[in-house]
Scaffold this motif. Structure first.
Motif, PDB file in Angstrom:
ATOM      1  N   ARG A  15      -5.542 -16.407  -8.733  1.00  0.00           N
ATOM      2  CA  ARG A  15      -6.517 -15.323  -8.699  1.00  0.00           C
ATOM      3  C   ARG A  15      -7.003 -15.075  -7.279  1.00  0.00           C
ATOM      4  N   ALA A  16      -7.260 -16.155  -6.542  1.00  0.00           N
ATOM      5  CA  ALA A  16      -7.700 -16.003  -5.155  1.00  0.00           C
ATOM      6  C   ALA A  16      -6.619 -15.333  -4.324  1.00  0.00           C
ATOM      7  N   ALA A  17      -5.356 -15.674  -4.573  1.00  0.00           N
ATOM      8  CA  ALA A  17      -4.256 -15.055  -3.838  1.00  0.00           C
ATOM      9  C   ALA A  17      -4.237 -13.556  -4.083  1.00  0.00           C
ATOM     10  N   PHE A  18      -4.381 -13.143  -5.333  1.00  0.00           N
ATOM     11  CA  PHE A  18      -4.407 -11.726  -5.663  1.00  0.00           C
ATOM     12  C   PHE A  18      -5.562 -11.019  -4.971  1.00  0.00           C
ATOM     13  N   GLU A  19      -6.748 -11.596  -5.049  1.00  0.00           N
ATOM     14  CA  GLU A  19      -7.921 -10.964  -4.446  1.00  0.00           C
ATOM     15  C   GLU A  19      -7.770 -10.868  -2.926  1.00  0.00           C
ATOM     16  N   ASP A  20      -7.224 -11.897  -2.299  1.00  0.00           N
ATOM     17  CA  ASP A  20      -7.025 -11.873  -0.851  1.00  0.00           C
ATOM     18  C   ASP A  20      -6.054 -10.769  -0.446  1.00  0.00           C
ATOM     19  N   LEU A  21      -4.954 -10.659  -1.176  1.00  0.00           N
ATOM     20  CA  LEU A  21      -3.948  -9.651  -0.845  1.00  0.00           C
ATOM     21  C   LEU A  21      -4.492  -8.243  -1.048  1.00  0.00           C
ATOM     22  N   VAL A  22      -5.191  -8.020  -2.142  1.00  0.00           N
ATOM     23  CA  VAL A  22      -5.760  -6.701  -2.404  1.00  0.00           C
ATOM     24  C   VAL A  22      -6.777  -6.344  -1.319  1.00  0.00           C
ATOM     25  N   ALA A  23      -7.614  -7.292  -0.954  1.00  0.00           N
ATOM     26  CA  ALA A  23      -8.604  -7.039   0.097  1.00  0.00           C
ATOM     27  C   ALA A  23      -7.926  -6.726   1.423  1.00  0.00           C
ATOM     28  N   GLU A  24      -6.840  -7.418   1.712  1.00  0.00           N
ATOM     29  CA  GLU A  24      -6.114  -7.165   2.951  1.00  0.00           C
ATOM     30  C   GLU A  24      -5.526  -5.751   2.956  1.00  0.00           C
ATOM     31  N   GLY A  25      -4.868  -5.366   1.869  1.00  0.00           N
ATOM     32  CA  GLY A  25      -4.288  -4.033   1.800  1.00  0.00           C
ATOM     33  C   GLY A  25      -5.329  -2.937   1.855  1.00  0.00           C
ATOM     34  N   ALA A  26      -6.536  -3.224   1.343  1.00  0.00           N
ATOM     35  CA  ALA A  26      -7.606  -2.227   1.327  1.00  0.00           C
ATOM     36  C   ALA A  26      -8.307  -2.096   2.673  1.00  0.00           C
ATOM     37  N   ALA A  27      -8.119  -3.077   3.556  1.00  0.00           N
ATOM     38  CA  ALA A  27      -8.840  -3.077   4.837  1.00  0.00           C
ATOM     39  C   ALA A  27      -8.051  -2.467   5.991  1.00  0.00           C
ATOM     40  N   GLU A 208      19.459  12.302   0.884  1.00  0.00           N
ATOM     41  CA  GLU A 208      19.831  10.914   0.598  1.00  0.00           C
ATOM     42  C   GLU A 208      18.738  10.244  -0.233  1.00  0.00           C
ATOM     43  N   ARG A 209      19.147   9.288  -1.065  1.00  0.00           N
ATOM     44  CA  ARG A 209      18.245   8.454  -1.870  1.00  0.00           C
ATOM     45  C   ARG A 209      18.309   7.047  -1.295  1.00  0.00           C
ATOM     46  N   LEU A 210      17.150   6.459  -0.991  1.00  0.00           N
ATOM     47  CA  LEU A 210      17.085   5.253  -0.177  1.00  0.00           C
ATOM     48  C   LEU A 210      16.248   4.176  -0.860  1.00  0.00           C
ATOM     49  N   ARG A 211      16.698   2.939  -0.746  1.00  0.00           N
ATOM     50  CA  ARG A 211      16.035   1.814  -1.417  1.00  0.00           C
ATOM     51  C   ARG A 211      14.738   1.426  -0.680  1.00  0.00           C
ATOM     52  N   VAL A 212      13.698   1.202  -1.472  1.00  0.00           N
ATOM     53  CA  VAL A 212      12.397   0.751  -0.971  1.00  0.00           C
ATOM     54  C   VAL A 212      12.029  -0.531  -1.710  1.00  0.00           C
ATOM     55  N   GLU A 213      11.506  -1.521  -0.984  1.00  0.00           N
ATOM     56  CA  GLU A 213      11.055  -2.759  -1.610  1.00  0.00           C
ATOM     57  C   GLU A 213       9.630  -3.082  -1.171  1.00  0.00           C
ATOM     58  N   PHE A 214       8.784  -3.428  -2.129  1.00  0.00           N
ATOM     59  CA  PHE A 214       7.424  -3.898  -1.853  1.00  0.00           C
ATOM     60  C   PHE A 214       7.387  -5.395  -2.160  1.00  0.00           C
ATOM     61  N   HIS A 215       7.074  -6.195  -1.140  1.00  0.00           N
ATOM     62  CA  HIS A 215       7.158  -7.650  -1.271  1.00  0.00           C
ATOM     63  C   HIS A 215       5.846  -8.301  -1.681  1.00  0.00           C
ATOM     64  N   ASP A 216       4.735  -7.603  -1.574  1.00  0.00           N
ATOM     65  CA  ASP A 216       3.472  -8.149  -2.084  1.00  0.00           C
ATOM     66  C   ASP A 216       2.534  -7.003  -2.430  1.00  0.00           C
ATOM     67  N   ILE A 217       1.465  -7.321  -3.139  1.00  0.00           N
ATOM     68  CA  ILE A 217       0.573  -6.286  -3.648  1.00  0.00           C
ATOM     69  C   ILE A 217      -0.251  -5.665  -2.526  1.00  0.00           C
ATOM     70  N   ALA A 218      -0.447  -6.371  -1.424  1.00  0.00           N
ATOM     71  CA  ALA A 218      -1.146  -5.771  -0.288  1.00  0.00           C
ATOM     72  C   ALA A 218      -0.383  -4.565   0.236  1.00  0.00           C
ATOM     73  N   ALA A 219       0.941  -4.669   0.286  1.00  0.00           N
ATOM     74  CA  ALA A 219       1.760  -3.544   0.744  1.00  0.00           C
ATOM     75  C   ALA A 219       1.629  -2.355  -0.198  1.00  0.00           C
TER      76      ALA A 219
END
Length: 270
Positions: A15-27, A208-219
């Motif tokens: 849970r802390a990992a999720f909250e940290d990542l979300v806060a990082e992406g939001a900042a 062209e159609r191009l591949r996109v990858e999101f590696h964490d929820i902050a992104a």
């Protein structure tokens, strides 16, 4: 994410990992079109035509150039650097978002480039036939009639546009299936018709159609805050349950995969 960061977050609990990542992406600040923050956190394949370098070649052969909806000016700055010493005698840019107007002005002023604050849906504030080259990277809506008006006869519009259903795997994850009138927006065939109706001749149109990858929820959070038309009205608070579920999916299965669509447009005013 570095291994030591992941270990630290694992130690504090999921849970802390999720909250940290979300806060990082939001900042993270969202002004400009510099996507370097995503390095190591999200990837997007690039179109084969290499728009910024191709634009540099066009600028090297132009006398008066206009870049429409320039964002933070990063792509134009890159292209002008590579066009030197054959850059146009006159180059001007427009931008509608105040934060980007300020950023582009700071970046482009040392090159002698004026950035004009102009809303995306307003007429271009320039005389008829003022430019022999008009460019744009990812305009929200290309103002075809305005482009035709400011181009000299024989002048060129050279641009990279976002295509239909771009990153729609992510859009529909949050919004559900979208109707055809939404998902079919920006189709290159429709843009060809609109450009021709405005008096332009299409010289080249490639998609062209191009591949996109999101590696964490902050992104994911930062992307949806930055590209605001993807999920209109997106906030962490409004979509927290879906963000939490997507975080767990990425942690269990690896990157969230989507696909962007891009098309290269070259048009000429007869």
């Amino acid at each position: 994410m570095r291994d030591d960061e992941r270990d630290e977050r694992d130690g504090r609990g999921e849970r802390a990992a999720f909250e940290d990542l979300v806060a990082e992406g939001a900042a993270v600040p969202t002004d400009g079109w510099d996507f370097s923050w995503f390095e190591g956190r999200a990837t997007e394949a690039r179109p084969s035509w290499g728009y910024a370098l191709s634009l540099a070649g066009r600028l090297a052969g132009a006398h008066a150039a206009l870049d429409v909806q320039t964002g933070g000016g990063e792509v134009l700055d890159f292209a002008l650097e590579r066009a030197a010493p054959k850059a146009p005698v006159l180059t001007v840019a427009t931008e509608g978002w105040p934060a980007n107007v300020a950023k582009a002005t700071t970046l482009l002023r040392p090159r002698g480039i004026a950035v004009v604050a102009s809303p995306e849906d307003a007429p271009l504030p320039f005389a008829d036939a003022a430019f022999d080259l008009v460019s744009s990277r990812h305009p929200v809506r290309p103002p075809w009639r305005e482009i035709t008006c400011v181009l000299q006869p024989g002048g060129t519009y050279f641009a990279q546009h976002v295509g239909p259903r771009s990153v729609f795997e992510l859009v529909e994850y949050f919004l559900g299936p979208q109707p055809q009138e939404v998902s079919g927006n920006r189709h290159p065939d429709r843009e060809r018709a609109d450009a021709e109706a405005a008096g332009l001749e299409i010289v080249d149109l490639r998609a062209e159609r191009l591949r996109v990858e999101f590696h964490d929820i902050a992104a994911v959070v930062h992307f949806l805050r930055k590209v605001v038309w993807m999920v209109p009205g997106f906030t962490v608070a409004a979509y927290r349950p879906r963000l939490r579920a997507l975080h767990e999916q990425i942690e269990a299965d690896g990157p969230f995969v989507a696909h962007s669509t891009r098309h290269l447009v070259e048009a000429r005013r007869p």
